[in-house]
Design a protein around this motif. Sequence first.
Motif, PDB file in Angstrom:
ATOM      1  N   MET A   1       0.872  -1.171   0.000  1.00  0.00           N
ATOM      2  CA  MET A   1       0.000   0.000   0.000  1.00  0.00           C
ATOM      3  C   MET A   1       0.913   1.227   0.000  1.00  0.00           C
ATOM      4  O   MET A   1       2.094   1.117   0.330  1.00  0.00           O
ATOM      5  N   PRO A   2       0.381   2.413  -0.357  1.00  0.00           N
ATOM      6  CA  PRO A   2       1.238   3.610  -0.336  1.00  0.00           C
ATOM      7  C   PRO A   2       1.932   3.796   1.007  1.00  0.00           C
ATOM      8  O   PRO A   2       1.286   3.840   2.047  1.00  0.00           O
ATOM      9  N   CYS A   3       3.251   3.873   0.980  1.00  0.00           N
ATOM     10  CA  CYS A   3       4.066   3.926   2.205  1.00  0.00           C
ATOM     11  C   CYS A   3       5.023   5.107   2.263  1.00  0.00           C
ATOM     12  O   CYS A   3       5.526   5.441   3.334  1.00  0.00           O
ATOM     13  N   ALA A   4       5.314   5.709   1.124  1.00  0.00           N
ATOM     14  CA  ALA A   4       6.429   6.641   1.030  1.00  0.00           C
ATOM     15  C   ALA A   4       6.246   7.895   1.886  1.00  0.00           C
ATOM     16  O   ALA A   4       7.193   8.364   2.525  1.00  0.00           O
TER      17      ALA A   4
ATOM     18  N   PRO B   1       5.165  10.297   4.968  1.00  0.00           N
ATOM     19  CA  PRO B   1       4.909  10.169   6.404  1.00  0.00           C
ATOM     20  C   PRO B   1       3.410  10.250   6.683  1.00  0.00           C
ATOM     21  O   PRO B   1       2.695  11.065   6.080  1.00  0.00           O
ATOM     22  N   ASP B   2       2.927   9.372   7.546  1.00  0.00           N
ATOM     23  CA  ASP B   2       1.517   9.313   7.943  1.00  0.00           C
ATOM     24  C   ASP B   2       0.597   8.828   6.831  1.00  0.00           C
ATOM     25  O   ASP B   2      -0.627   8.976   6.921  1.00  0.00           O
ATOM     26  N   SER B   3       1.164   8.261   5.754  1.00  0.00           N
ATOM     27  CA  SER B   3       0.331   7.598   4.748  1.00  0.00           C
ATOM     28  C   SER B   3      -0.222   6.317   5.350  1.00  0.00           C
ATOM     29  O   SER B   3       0.192   5.878   6.431  1.00  0.00           O
ATOM     30  N   ILE B   4      -1.155   5.674   4.673  1.00  0.00           N
ATOM     31  CA  ILE B   4      -1.777   4.483   5.224  1.00  0.00           C
ATOM     32  C   ILE B   4      -0.747   3.392   5.499  1.00  0.00           C
ATOM     33  O   ILE B   4      -0.786   2.721   6.544  1.00  0.00           O
ATOM     34  N   GLY B   5       0.207   3.205   4.585  1.00  0.00           N
ATOM     35  CA  GLY B   5       1.232   2.189   4.790  1.00  0.00           C
ATOM     36  C   GLY B   5       2.182   2.531   5.915  1.00  0.00           C
ATOM     37  O   GLY B   5       2.605   1.658   6.682  1.00  0.00           O
ATOM     38  N   ASP B   6       2.519   3.821   6.037  1.00  0.00           N
ATOM     39  CA  ASP B   6       3.402   4.266   7.111  1.00  0.00           C
ATOM     40  C   ASP B   6       2.738   4.093   8.474  1.00  0.00           C
ATOM     41  O   ASP B   6       3.359   3.599   9.427  1.00  0.00           O
ATOM     42  N   LEU B   7       1.464   4.472   8.586  1.00  0.00           N
ATOM     43  CA  LEU B   7       0.739   4.309   9.845  1.00  0.00           C
ATOM     44  C   LEU B   7       0.609   2.830  10.218  1.00  0.00           C
ATOM     45  O   LEU B   7       0.753   2.448  11.381  1.00  0.00           O
ATOM     46  N   LEU B   8       0.338   1.995   9.203  1.00  0.00           N
ATOM     47  CA  LEU B   8       0.218   0.567   9.462  1.00  0.00           C
ATOM     48  C   LEU B   8       1.536  -0.006   9.963  1.00  0.00           C
ATOM     49  O   LEU B   8       1.559  -0.806  10.912  1.00  0.00           O
TER      50      LEU B   8
ATOM     51  N   ALA C   1       7.547  -4.831   9.858  1.00  0.00           N
ATOM     52  CA  ALA C   1       6.877  -4.356   8.646  1.00  0.00           C
ATOM     53  C   ALA C   1       7.872  -4.180   7.513  1.00  0.00           C
ATOM     54  O   ALA C   1       8.951  -3.613   7.700  1.00  0.00           O
ATOM     55  N   ILE C   2       7.500  -4.667   6.336  1.00  0.00           N
ATOM     56  CA  ILE C   2       8.279  -4.468   5.116  1.00  0.00           C
ATOM     57  C   ILE C   2       7.477  -3.496   4.260  1.00  0.00           C
ATOM     58  O   ILE C   2       6.440  -3.848   3.695  1.00  0.00           O
ATOM     59  N   LYS C   3       7.912  -2.256   4.172  1.00  0.00           N
ATOM     60  CA  LYS C   3       7.168  -1.211   3.468  1.00  0.00           C
ATOM     61  C   LYS C   3       7.532  -1.252   1.979  1.00  0.00           C
ATOM     62  O   LYS C   3       8.561  -0.716   1.576  1.00  0.00           O
TER      63      LYS C   3
END
Length: 427
Positions: free
Chosen positions: A141-144, A146-153, A164-166
């Motif tokens: 999922m979008p991770c790049a 800060p505070d994106s859905i992937g980053d929060l997850l 977590a592997i982003k």
Amino acid sequence: MKKSTLDNWLAAKIGLDEPISRQSIEQYQMNTLRQTILFASAHSSFYANLYANVDTASLNTYTDLAKLPLICAEDIRNHGTKMVCLSQSEIKRIVSLTSSGSQGAPKRIYFSQEDLELTLDFFAHGMDTLTEAGERVMICMPCAKPDSIGDLLARGLKRIGVDAIKYGAISDFADAAGIAEQTKPDCLVGIPVQMLRLASTFPGLRPRTVLLSADYISEAVKQRIALAWNCEVYAHYGLTESGLGGGLECAAHNGYHLRHADLLFEIIDPITAEQLPDGKTGEVVFTTLTREAMPLIRFRTGDISRLLEAPCACGSVLQRLDRIEGRHANTLFCGQDKILSIQLLDEILFARSDVLDYTPELSCNNGSWLLTVKLLSDGEAKPSEIEAYIRAQLSFDLQVKVEAGLGFETDGTKKRRLKMVVAGGMI
């Protein structure tokens, strides 16, 4: 069967010492709703005008919600800045959303640090349902940002001892498979059709669990992923407007266990806007109960579902949201009693093992309707065969044209929809 981990989390969040019940949740939610309305009216000119004549003391039960006006995406698009309740210095993140086919201004959703913390906390406790400490999760999922859905997850997973592997949304499936083969994740999180394509083309990856999110999730897609990887597939429901998180399936896979401490869900008739009882299918509406930057009160999602009243097989007695049946606005009529939607096409096309992805378009020429399907297959599918298959699955006559091949590419993270071509352009 493991009980949904969200029940204990919910009880702790709202300070319940007694066993959690629907009555205790309703009392908490209505008390919090009254506080939310008072806060929003005091800090937002939009809500001050909207609730100028509302008696908050009269809001005591779920049926009283009908006394409040509904809001929709257009309200956010046209009055979003007037809905914000904090100063700009207190805003941590702004997410801009542009609807497919929309020519207007984007919707902007505002979050404070505390708003993001609420989502992060939900992600941590929700993922405890399908992961265990010491495991690895690959986030497609979008991770790049800060505070994106992937980053929060990823940050939520760290709290429960899960690595977590982003990775990000998938554009190169061979590359994603290569990373998965190297890191051997126990769980994969991703967009439904992207996970289906990865599972179909790289069946040897074999994660223990998969979590699907960010778009409509058909039963056909879930079943094919589970069969290809011999894994358990979970579904998550949420929107950016809901704070990204909304509800999560448990091991019973019979509806979404909801984020009751932060969100109040109801169902309305999409035409009359009348509030509907549990068990009746209609449009999903939610109210944020703990959002401070941009509260949304009785927000119409456009999604179609129903609230489940029977206790879950996992042991939870709390209200759940049934699977999403589609979006009201993207249900197209091509003649009397002829209804077509992306959800119906998903169940039809993804039931075939040779279909990896597709994009549909409906057009009309002098009263003659044509469904054009650009389709990504495994190379075996014959267009004429799939055309006949689609016509046989539909309950009405419709011209169908299939363009099959390996040149089709997905639209990344955009929600998939059934496009309609009319004279002068596309809607």
